[in-house]
Design a protein around this motif. Structure first.
Motif: not given
Length: 362
Positions: A199-214
């Motif tokens: 998750r930290f790495l994807l955040d560094q790459l500006n990936v929206n990890v929360d878009m479908y998280d719920g």
């Protein structure tokens, strides 16, 4: 042309870097000692692009391209040794586009006559660093024509394996160490345990990890929400419930198709896709599956995927033996700070490569 193995060698001395062609029997002996299945594709020449489908698409590693006068022949002339970081099928397809295979097909392989010789490949179970070590050992010992850019093949008499072994100072100890390293348990961190760091790495790459998280993917009817006009990097992960902050990554992939189209294939039982496996497997029943979609260009996405596969063991990525990991590790997750301070995972280099790839595509 007559192909044979030389037998009258009582007064002959081995040259310093003998050609791989004349040492074909010994190179096969080395692979036999490493328990490689050298007969798996030994009677199936590479004659057209369609014939590459049979090679593994889920794992890569050490491979050797060689020539034979006929499928049933025991005479083999090794001409190239390499390693496939992605899969054997993908690497051989690149050779077919602009490499050794293409050169053979186009008649531009070598200057001397090789008419009647077919091209074959040994695919081994050695991956990663052990594969690279064995490749280095072979290249430092033998002169592979296509690795060194030699213009002619040495199609004379071949040396018997036993004679070659007696003449060469072959580094059997180094080979044994590579074998032990390859046979040892996978030393990579399990992806579930490294979920916070991923998750930290994807955040560094500006990936929206929360878009479908719920939004749990319960069946194929839940796939309509995913992008239908672009693809890129995607990651499937498990959560106990939609509101949970604990995410267990289990699969990472790249698609040139749209995310929606690719996920639909993963849900298909005939395709034996990842989503279908998750829904059917008893070990996943207490978790819901979710997805991250990263709008990275294919080149950037492959950099991230290869990086994650190099440093993390994903349960739904087959290992070098073609096996899936049977057990999930969901007891705890390693804190990001601990990994940053104690694990040699060069994430900054990955980010820099992705940024450099993005600049070349502008």
């Amino acid at each position: 042309r007559h192909y044979f193995i030389q037998s009258n060698l009582s007064s002959k001395k081995m040259e310093k870097y003998p050609s791989a062609e004349v040492c074909g029997p010994f190179i096969k002996l080395v692979l036999d000692e490493l328990n490689c299945n050298v007969l798996l594709y030994d009677q199936e020449p590479i004659v057209r692009e369609e014939s590459l489908v049979k090679y593994p698409g889920h794992l890569g590693g050490l491979y050797i391209l060689y020539l034979k006068p006929a499928p049933e022949s025991d005479v083999r002339y090794p001409v190239y040794v390499g390693t496939a970081g992605d899969s054997f099928r993908a690497r051989l397809r690149r050779h077919a586009e602009n490499g050794v295979i293409r050169a053979v097909w186009d008649g531009k392989f070598i200057t001397n006559d090789v008419e009647g010789l077919g091209l074959y490949v040994w695919c081994t179970h050695f991956q990663g660093e052990p594969a690279r070590k064995i490749k280095t050992i072979l290249r430092d010992t033998f002169d592979f024509a296509q690795n060194r850019g030699r213009e002619e093949l040495d199609l004379g008499a071949q040396y018997p394996a036993e004679w070659t072994n007696n003449q060469l100072s072959f580094p059997w100890d180094e080979l044994s160490k590579a074998d032990e390293e390859n046979s040892s348990e996978d030393a990579r961190m399990k992806s579930e345990t490294g979920g916070l760091f991923i998750r930290f790495l994807l955040d560094q790459l500006n990936v929206n990890v929360d878009m479908y998280d719920g939004e749990e993917i319960k069946d194929s009817g839940d796939l309509a929400k995913f992008p239908a006009h672009y693809g890129g990097l995607y990651l499937f992960y498990l959560k106990a419930e939609p509101a949970s902050e604990l995410r267990f990554p289990i699969y990472v992939g790249v698609t040139k198709q749209s995310f929606k189209e690719r996920f639909t294939r993963h849900a298909d039982c005939h395709f034996n896709g990842v989503l279908h496996k998750i829904w059917e497997a008893a070990s996943f029943q207490e978790y819901g599956v979710y997805a991250i979609c990263a709008n990275l260009q294919v080149k950037q996405a492959k950099i991230v995927k290869d990086f994650l596969h190099e440093y993390f063991n994903f349960p739904l990525k087959r290992n070098r033996f073609g096996e899936l990991r049977e057990r999930l590790e969901t007891a705890e997750q390693t804190p990001v700070e601990f990994i940053l301070n104690n694990k040699d995972i060069p994430w900054e280099g990955c980010v820099e490569q992705v940024e450099a790839a993005a600049e070349t595509q502008l």
